[in-house]
Design a protein around this motif. Structure first.
Motif, PDB file in Angstrom:
ATOM      1  N   GLY A 141       0.860  -1.174   0.000  1.00  0.00           N
ATOM      2  CA  GLY A 141       0.000   0.000   0.000  1.00  0.00           C
ATOM      3  C   GLY A 141       0.888   1.212   0.000  1.00  0.00           C
ATOM      4  O   GLY A 141       1.859   1.280   0.752  1.00  0.00           O
ATOM      5  N   ASP A 142       0.544   2.144  -0.845  1.00  0.00           N
ATOM      6  CA  ASP A 142       1.352   3.346  -0.975  1.00  0.00           C
ATOM      7  C   ASP A 142       1.482   4.041   0.381  1.00  0.00           C
ATOM      8  O   ASP A 142       0.688   3.797   1.285  1.00  0.00           O
ATOM      9  CB  ASP A 142       0.663   4.276  -1.979  1.00  0.00           C
ATOM     10  CG  ASP A 142       1.662   5.170  -2.689  1.00  0.00           C
ATOM     11  OD1 ASP A 142       2.806   5.299  -2.203  1.00  0.00           O
ATOM     12  OD2 ASP A 142       1.291   5.733  -3.737  1.00  0.00           O
ATOM     13  N   VAL A 143       2.476   4.907   0.502  1.00  0.00           N
ATOM     14  CA  VAL A 143       2.623   5.675   1.741  1.00  0.00           C
ATOM     15  C   VAL A 143       1.312   6.378   2.041  1.00  0.00           C
ATOM     16  O   VAL A 143       0.707   6.981   1.159  1.00  0.00           O
ATOM     17  CB  VAL A 143       3.729   6.747   1.646  1.00  0.00           C
ATOM     18  CG1 VAL A 143       5.042   6.186   2.082  1.00  0.00           C
ATOM     19  CG2 VAL A 143       3.837   7.324   0.258  1.00  0.00           C
ATOM     20  N   GLY A 144       0.887   6.256   3.283  1.00  0.00           N
ATOM     21  CA  GLY A 144      -0.321   6.956   3.703  1.00  0.00           C
ATOM     22  C   GLY A 144      -1.611   6.230   3.375  1.00  0.00           C
ATOM     23  O   GLY A 144      -2.698   6.732   3.626  1.00  0.00           O
ATOM     24  N   SER A 145      -1.520   5.024   2.831  1.00  0.00           N
ATOM     25  CA  SER A 145      -2.739   4.311   2.457  1.00  0.00           C
ATOM     26  C   SER A 145      -3.421   3.690   3.672  1.00  0.00           C
ATOM     27  O   SER A 145      -4.526   3.175   3.565  1.00  0.00           O
ATOM     28  CB  SER A 145      -2.430   3.236   1.413  1.00  0.00           C
ATOM     29  OG  SER A 145      -1.540   2.280   1.940  1.00  0.00           O
ATOM     30  N   GLY A 146      -2.755   3.735   4.825  1.00  0.00           N
ATOM     31  CA  GLY A 146      -3.396   3.254   6.045  1.00  0.00           C
ATOM     32  C   GLY A 146      -3.167   1.779   6.322  1.00  0.00           C
ATOM     33  O   GLY A 146      -4.093   1.027   6.600  1.00  0.00           O
ATOM     34  N   LYS A 147      -1.900   1.384   6.297  1.00  0.00           N
ATOM     35  CA  LYS A 147      -1.581  -0.010   6.573  1.00  0.00           C
ATOM     36  C   LYS A 147      -1.624  -0.317   8.071  1.00  0.00           C
ATOM     37  O   LYS A 147      -1.907  -1.438   8.473  1.00  0.00           O
ATOM     38  CB  LYS A 147      -0.198  -0.348   6.006  1.00  0.00           C
ATOM     39  CG  LYS A 147      -0.155  -0.309   4.488  1.00  0.00           C
ATOM     40  CD  LYS A 147       1.191  -0.725   3.928  1.00  0.00           C
ATOM     41  CE  LYS A 147       2.284   0.290   4.198  1.00  0.00           C
ATOM     42  NZ  LYS A 147       2.065   1.588   3.568  1.00  0.00           N
TER      43      LYS A 147
END
Ligand code: ADP
Ligand code: MG
Length: 704
Positions: A309-315
């Motif tokens: 998940g891209d940076v900031g996607s909320g993993k």
């Protein structure tokens, strides 16, 4: 064919078993040189492909030459002359009736000089270049011939091999020739493992033909295509090699399905109140990925799932919900991050989220020593501590768990396979913990499915709502004063700023020095701002204090080295200056830039380079300016730097190819996956020999 290469039935032994010394003319000296570049068997010689070819198959009329051609010409010497210009040189004028050409020699003996005299006939091979008086060849290979008695030309293109010190092209050609002869005498000595139906379906030539073609291409072979590596004969070998890797990783994954793991059934005891208190609702992508994870955790076999998940996607929230499911099922959870900074941040977030539910979160890093550590280890062993966050300290040998059900690894790139395996061993009894691996480095899907074929893949392909993309500018450091002003006005307006220092040198000491100098400079010009500093050499507590101060907006400006690259989350920070961005890879820049743009205000990133900027660097920084899409950036990174860099540790050692090239051969990857599936289903007996052919001993390493 040499005697020892024949066994009792008069058949050759497998070429994969036959040492190079079985080839005539290869003695122990050469075999040592070859071993240094990993060539031990006749099969290795055959898989060592030429990287270009020379065309000595025909004599070209001099009148038809074009600059850049490497060709054979024949003619009579009209004139031979020594010139004393800037450099003394022997100039020989060669004519064949269609035109004339100058041969230029800077080094020559008296004997050469007299042999190259007017009236002699020559055959030459060399590269045609424009010269002061028409085309010329500098130091061509040449042979004196008798007029009218032209010797034979070569029957195939002449291969040029990648070589190692002390091995000449002539030796390579001779070795490859002998190896080919063995193969052609008995193709079964290097069996075709790809079934006919597969060769037909994907229009691939068979193995013997492909090797014969590549070591001895016919005169009309398409050289451009060969040079690009896109000839069917090359693609066929790359295809087979990629298939072998795919199969090896899939076998690893299949083996997982025979191992035991605890069934972790959710009760919603904690997840429900957790979601209620969360303050935002999950994106569809988060929900989908969570379902995939929840399903895996209820299987009696260990999950091996990679969440991209891209940076900031909320993993992080996905990780927390996975953890809750394991906790609800009465198991322990370990969450591991690559750096202390990141582990600390996870600790704080998890404490904030889980402690209101009555769940205590423990903390283990390398700095926990003595009594504190012993107590924690006791608690983990007895199951009193149910969730622990930490760094690689978690997989030290003396850390044991009562009932470890789930291991979560954040930013997987920093962890090698071995480390993952070490944590896996920490299950109880025969049961292994489930593994959830999270990475913010988006990798194009087909590439991910190739490189991570041993893992199941989930992708969070959506950002939480309300994010505005980071506006990025690229400017030279001669405009530093302007940048400083920009920092001033942003901070005065209450928007926090990162200032990131980079250095080419890996030396952390130098990086810290640069950051300290920058702080001093900024303090001088921006006395009204509260400026903090984090770098890798600060004590963890100091680092934590500074980060906490920045997070609580007690600092306006944070000067940092690339230690803040992953994961750090301060939504109020909306401006980032990156010094010397040209020194970093795109993926790393994207990670850094991901530290801003986390809140609702528009964020900015200033890439302040040091001129002059190479064209390549200009192109790379241009990509950063144009897009915020991590997957697109990864694709560009792949094009510009190659898969090795993009895949990080995965690539080094674990995925090295002899012939395939993940970038060049990307168009094959889908078909390779289909082919691997077909082999597994219909020709399972061919899987092992195919994997052994291409991966050999390394197989063990991958499955370690
Ligand atoms: P990353 O995937 O880079 O690890 P984080 O998990 O740190 O991202 O999340 C970035 C920020 O977005 C955090 O402040 C987090 O609380 C917030 N966030 C995560 N999911 C959502 C969501 N569905 N809606 C709103 N904010 C979210
Ligand atoms: Mg994260």
């Amino acid at each position: 064919m040499s005697e020892e290469s024949l066994n009792k039935n008069g058949r050759t032994t497998g070429l994969d078993q036959m040492p190079v010394t079985a080839l005539k003319g290869v003695g122990s000296r050469n075999s040592e040189k070859l071993a240094k570049i990993g060539i031990r068997t006749v099969q290795d010689i055959l898989f060592h492909l030429p990287f270009r070819y020379q065309d000595r198959t025909r004599v070209v009329p001099i009148g038809s030459l074009r600059p850049g051609d490497s060709v054979v010409v024949e003619g009579e010497i009209e004139l031979a002359d020594i010139r004393f210009g800037r450099r003394r040189s022997l100039l020989v004028r060669l004519a064949d009736g269609s035109g004339a050409l100058t041969l230029r020699f800077f080094h020559f003996s008296a004997a050469q000089k007299s042999a190259l005299s007017r009236g002699s006939c020559l055959r030459c091979y060399g590269e045609v270049r424009p010269g002061p008086a028409g085309y010329e060849m500098v130091h061509p290979e040449y042979l004196r011939i008798t007029e009218g008695e032209s010797p034979q030309v070569e029957e195939s293109l002449t291969p040029v091999y990648p070589t190692t010190e002390g091995m000449h092209q002539l030796s390579w050609r001779a070795m490859a020739g002998r190896a080919l002869a063995l193969l052609q005498a008995d193709p079964a000595a290097l069996p075709e493992w790809l079934p006919d139906e597969l060769l037909r379906r994907f229009r691939l030539p068979d193995l013997t033909d492909a090797l014969g073609y590549l070591h001895r291409p016919p005169p009309d072979a398409p050289q451009q295509q060969l040079l690009a590596g896109s000839h069917p004969a090359q693609q066929r070998l790359a295809f087979e090699e990629l298939m072998a890797h795919q199969l090896s990783l899939r076998e690893t994954r299949l083996r997982q399905k025979h191992l035991d793991a605890p069934i972790l059934s959710a009760t919603a005891e904690w997840t429900r109140p957790f979601l209620k208190r969360l303050g935002f609702s999950l994106t569809d992508a988060q929900r989908r990925v969570l379902q995939e994870i929840a399903r895996d955790l209820q299987q009696p076999h260990p999950m091996m799932r990679l969440v991209q998940g891209d940076v900031g996607s909320g993993k992080t929230v996905v990780a927390a919900l996975a953890a809750l499911q394991a906790l609800e099922a009465g198991h322990q959870v370990a969450l591991m991050a690559p750096t202390e900074l990141l582990a600390e941040q996870h600790l704080r977030v998890f404490q904030e989220w889980l402690e209101p539910l009555g769940l205590e979160v423990a903390w283990l890093t390398g700095r926990h020593k003595g009594k504190v550590r012993e107590q924690l280890l006791d608690d983990l062993r007895a199951g009193r501590v149910r969730i622990v966050v930490g760094t690689h300290a978690l997989f030290q040998a003396d850390v044991t768990f009562h009932a470890l059900g789930l291991v979560i690894i954040d930013e997987q790139h920093r962890f090698g396979v071995h480390q993952r395996m070490a944590l896996r061993e920490k299950g109880s009894g025969s049961a292994l913990p489930h593994q959830l691996i999270m990475t913010a480095t988006p990798i194009p899907r087909t590439l991910a499915m190739t490189a991570y074929a041993d893992l199941d893949l989930s992708i969070i392909d959506e950002l939480p709502p309300g994010r505005t993309p980071v506006a990025t500018v690229v400017i030279p450091d001669s405009r530093r004063a302007e940048v400083v002003e920009r920092v001033r006005s942003a901070c005065v307006a209450g928007r926090q700023t990162y200032w990131v220092c980079t250095l080419i040198e890996e030396s952390e000491a130098l990086q810290c020095q640069a950051a300290e100098d920058t702080v001093r400079m900024l303090q001088e010009v921006l006395p009204e701002l509260r400026i903090g500093l984090v770098h890798g050499r600060l004590k963890p507590l100091e680092k934590e204090t500074v980060m906490a101060a920045f997070k609580q907006a007690e600092l306006d400006l944070l000067v940092a080295t690339t230690v803040i690259e992953v994961g750090v989350d301060v939504p109020n920070a909306s401006l980032m200056i990156i010094e010397n961005p040209e020194r970093l890879g795109l993926a790393q820049l994207h990670q850094l830039r991901g530290r801003v743009g986390r809140g609702a205000v528009e964020s900015h990133c200033v890439l302040m380079y040091h001129p002059p900027l190479s064209q390549h660097a200009q192109q790379r920084l241009g990509v950063m300016r144009e897009t915020n899409d991590g997957f697109l950036i990864a694709r560009k990174d792949l094009e510009l730097r190659g898969p090795g860099e993009v895949l990080g540790t995965r690539q080094t050692g674990e995925m090295q190819f002899r012939i395939a090239d993940l970038l060049r051969d990307q168009p094959l990857l889908e078909e390779v996956q289909q082919a691997a599936q077909l082999l597994l289903e219909q020709y399972p007996e061919r899987v092992t020999p195919l994997v052994r052919r291409w991966i050999g001993d390394r197989q063990h390493y991958i499955n370690a």
